[in-house]
Design a protein around this motif. Sequence first.
Motif, short mmCIF file in Angstrom:
data_model
loop_
_atom_site.label_atom_id
_atom_site.label_comp_id
_atom_site.label_asym_id
_atom_site.label_seq_id
_atom_site.Cartn_x
_atom_site.Cartn_y
_atom_site.Cartn_z
N PHE A 231 1.73 7.06 7.95
CA PHE A 231 1.24 6.98 6.58
C PHE A 231 -0.27 7.27 6.53
O PHE A 231 -0.73 8.04 5.67
CB PHE A 231 1.52 5.59 5.99
CG PHE A 231 1.02 5.44 4.59
CD1 PHE A 231 1.72 5.98 3.53
CD2 PHE A 231 -0.17 4.78 4.32
CE1 PHE A 231 1.25 5.85 2.23
CE2 PHE A 231 -0.65 4.64 3.03
CZ PHE A 231 0.06 5.18 1.98
N SER A 232 -1.04 6.68 7.42
CA SER A 232 -2.49 6.89 7.42
C SER A 232 -2.83 8.34 7.75
O SER A 232 -3.71 8.94 7.11
CB SER A 232 -3.16 5.96 8.43
OG SER A 232 -2.92 4.61 8.12
N GLY A 233 -2.12 8.92 8.72
CA GLY A 233 -2.35 10.32 9.06
C GLY A 233 -2.02 11.25 7.90
O GLY A 233 -2.77 12.19 7.60
N VAL B 37 0.83 -1.21 0.00
CA VAL B 37 0.00 0.00 0.00
C VAL B 37 0.86 1.26 0.00
O VAL B 37 0.63 2.19 -0.78
CB VAL B 37 -0.95 0.01 1.22
CG1 VAL B 37 -1.69 1.35 1.32
CG2 VAL B 37 -1.95 -1.13 1.12
N VAL B 38 1.91 1.28 0.85
CA VAL B 38 2.70 2.51 0.96
C VAL B 38 3.55 2.73 -0.30
O VAL B 38 3.79 3.88 -0.70
CB VAL B 38 3.59 2.51 2.23
CG1 VAL B 38 2.72 2.41 3.47
CG2 VAL B 38 4.64 1.42 2.20
N ILE B 39 4.02 1.66 -0.94
CA ILE B 39 4.82 1.83 -2.16
C ILE B 39 3.93 2.19 -3.35
O ILE B 39 4.33 2.95 -4.23
CB ILE B 39 5.67 0.58 -2.44
CG1 ILE B 39 6.70 0.40 -1.31
CG2 ILE B 39 6.37 0.68 -3.78
CD1 ILE B 39 7.61 -0.79 -1.49
N ALA C 248 -5.18 1.55 3.99
CA ALA C 248 -4.13 1.82 4.99
C ALA C 248 -4.68 1.65 6.40
O ALA C 248 -4.02 1.06 7.26
CB ALA C 248 -3.59 3.24 4.79
N LEU C 249 -5.88 2.15 6.65
CA LEU C 249 -6.48 2.02 7.98
C LEU C 249 -6.79 0.56 8.31
O LEU C 249 -6.63 0.13 9.46
CB LEU C 249 -7.76 2.87 8.07
CG LEU C 249 -7.54 4.38 8.08
CD1 LEU C 249 -8.89 5.10 8.03
CD2 LEU C 249 -6.76 4.82 9.31
N ALA C 250 -7.22 -0.20 7.30
CA ALA C 250 -7.49 -1.63 7.52
C ALA C 250 -6.20 -2.36 7.88
O ALA C 250 -6.18 -3.19 8.81
CB ALA C 250 -8.12 -2.24 6.28
N ALA C 251 -5.10 -2.05 7.16
CA ALA C 251 -3.81 -2.69 7.47
C ALA C 251 -3.36 -2.30 8.87
O ALA C 251 -2.84 -3.14 9.63
CB ALA C 251 -2.76 -2.27 6.43
#
Length: 512
Positions: free
Chosen positions: A128-130, A64-66, A217-220
């Motif tokens: 990352f989520s923020g 997700v982050v990449i 992202a929030l789910a992860a």
Amino acid sequence: MSTEVTSNSYGEPGREPSGTQAATQQTDTSTVRTPEAHRPAPSGDKMSRESVTVIVTLLVATFVVILNETIMNVALQRLMVDLRVDAPTVQWLSTGFMLTMAVVIPTTGFILQRLSTRAVFLLAMGLFSGGTALAALAPGFGILLLARVIQAGGTAIMLPLLMTTILTLVPLARRGAVMGNVSIAISVAPAMGPTVSGLILEHFSWRFMFVFVLPIALAALAIGARYLTNVGETAKARLDFLSVVLTVPAFGGLVYGLSQIGGGHGAGGGPSTGALVALAVGVAGLVAFVLRQLRLQKSEAPLLDLRAFNFRMFTVSVLLMVVAMIALFGAVILLPLYLQEIRGLKSLETGLALLPGGLAMGLLGPVIGRLFDRVGPLPLTVTGSSLMVLALWQFSMLDAGTAVWWIVTLHVGLSFGLALLFTPAFTTGLNPLPPHLYSHGSAIMSTLQQVAGAAGTALLVSIFAVVAAGSGLVAGMSAAFLTATVIAVAAVVLSAMMRKTAGAEAAPAPTH
């Protein structure tokens, strides 16, 4: 503690350390506190359900982050209009992200030793989520840039965390197969970024690039908070403030200078004075950073432990990764330029044309990982580097009338070659490191990937710009890809030097 070191741990068949050297190594490792979190992986071929859960959670989060790292590239034109900023300003959304990555990644060796697995994951995905939520709500350019910097802070931590955890939890016999799955994150995700953003921008506002990523992202983050367990205990590592300060001019200066040289903002399309000054500051900062780490190694408190380079196969693998990343980033930058500027394709069409190659690279990763466990790195890397040279040479022969299907075929071939390089290079390089160097080795590889990507982009785009200014776009593209071909020949030489490495449990750290 056994002092026996297999010859393969140094990548040199038939060599074993002398009794004096082995004794020195034993003394060295006894002074290093190896936390339970970094104990060697089990030597069998079974993994517990908890270990699988940890690795899958980290793998999904890393994907997700990449993916987010490249999702912005095709949106810059839209953002210039909506946010009423010029091209150099909007480019900071990419440059700022890259600079933050370059500065934070060298510190991850310390972070991974000082904090628990769970704490590092929550820190990374929380940032990352923020940042993603802030970007979706950003009222203007300044807040959006801040959001991208926060996102980059979380992104920088995830890949070293994933690789360090794999080294700690995965049995030696299965490391290649599991490392192969990492290629799904590092190759499919960036390849999908432009396609996903192109699809979103066809139908929605640019904010939805972040709105769609945020729930994943929030789910992860939620899954990790619920199921992720600590791999072990932490170490009492000390943070050297001067080393942290030096990462800014060293890695930030290098990446910024290289990225600006690639942009050709100076007179006549050449590098600007600012870019050259940044590059000079980066080189000086890097020298100071390295000298500082060598001094700190005597007291076992470096921010980034450079003793990983004492392992021959780590050094060879890192050099191979650098060359491969230059080729990969060159293709990522130059092919869209060719398809859009010379062939007239739209952003979405360009993303779709490059998607098969990215998918091929990622989907082949696990297969290549299993092959690596059986046959070792040499046949895979030699084949992969040869394919890379052949594909880049064919790219140098493209003209304004080349069929798009042939370009897609060549890109798939290049991606296949890179897939044959990445998994063996990661695994062969990191395998021989002792447990207390896992996090540092992962951080070094990740840092040099960023610098190599910036260097490859700078070099190839500069050659393209200079030649195109005098001889046209097709000639510029041909010159840039021909340069990449010559560089890729070095990968063939390095590939021929690859040897299967022993596991960390058989490889104490060498001393200076």
